[in-house]
Design a protein around this motif. Sequence first.
Motif, PDB file in Angstrom:
ATOM      1  N   PRO A   1       0.836  -1.215   0.000  1.00  0.00           N
ATOM      2  CA  PRO A   1       0.000   0.000   0.000  1.00  0.00           C
ATOM      3  C   PRO A   1       0.862   1.253   0.000  1.00  0.00           C
ATOM      4  O   PRO A   1       1.868   1.335   0.715  1.00  0.00           O
ATOM      5  N   GLY A   2       0.463   2.210  -0.813  1.00  0.00           N
ATOM      6  CA  GLY A   2       1.241   3.428  -0.963  1.00  0.00           C
ATOM      7  C   GLY A   2       2.294   3.364  -2.043  1.00  0.00           C
ATOM      8  O   GLY A   2       2.907   4.385  -2.381  1.00  0.00           O
ATOM      9  N   GLY A   3       2.505   2.187  -2.592  1.00  0.00           N
ATOM     10  CA  GLY A   3       3.535   2.000  -3.604  1.00  0.00           C
ATOM     11  C   GLY A   3       3.076   2.373  -5.003  1.00  0.00           C
ATOM     12  O   GLY A   3       1.949   2.854  -5.205  1.00  0.00           O
ATOM     13  N   SER A   4       3.955   2.129  -5.967  1.00  0.00           N
ATOM     14  CA  SER A   4       3.705   2.501  -7.361  1.00  0.00           C
ATOM     15  C   SER A   4       4.026   1.343  -8.292  1.00  0.00           C
ATOM     16  O   SER A   4       4.870   0.491  -7.985  1.00  0.00           O
ATOM     17  N   LEU A   5       3.354   1.348  -9.434  1.00  0.00           N
ATOM     18  CA  LEU A   5       3.638   0.406 -10.515  1.00  0.00           C
ATOM     19  C   LEU A   5       3.402   1.119 -11.836  1.00  0.00           C
ATOM     20  O   LEU A   5       2.567   2.040 -11.910  1.00  0.00           O
TER      21      LEU A   5
END
Length: 119
Positions: free
Chosen positions: A14-18
């Motif tokens: 959660p809070g990450g990027s892709l």
Amino acid sequence: QVQLVESGGGVVQPGGSLRLSCAASESILSFVRMGWYRQAPGKEREFVAHIFSDGRTEFADSVKGRFTISGDNAKNTVYLEMNSLNAADTAVYYCNANKIRSGSFVTHWGQGTQVAVSS
């Protein structure tokens, strides 16, 4: 036959990027619109983002301000940059491309790439 191949999915906290990629078998300029849709388990497929041949973009309310869509004409590829991911973004993401052929609106789909947001 148009082919769309998605890549870039995976597991993220959660809070990450892709960043998802959709590589087309022909010039993306041949499409009037390209986009991304997603389908979560037990739910219907839903719209995420579109990019039009004139460069306009549109987004679902649930992803506005977090996702961006862009195209690279030289690579025949459309991207979906996803930031501030949360559990509600978990789904299979599908690339979509539309043409006007003989007066009809024709839709093509990729096979999908899984995105899982989990701690």
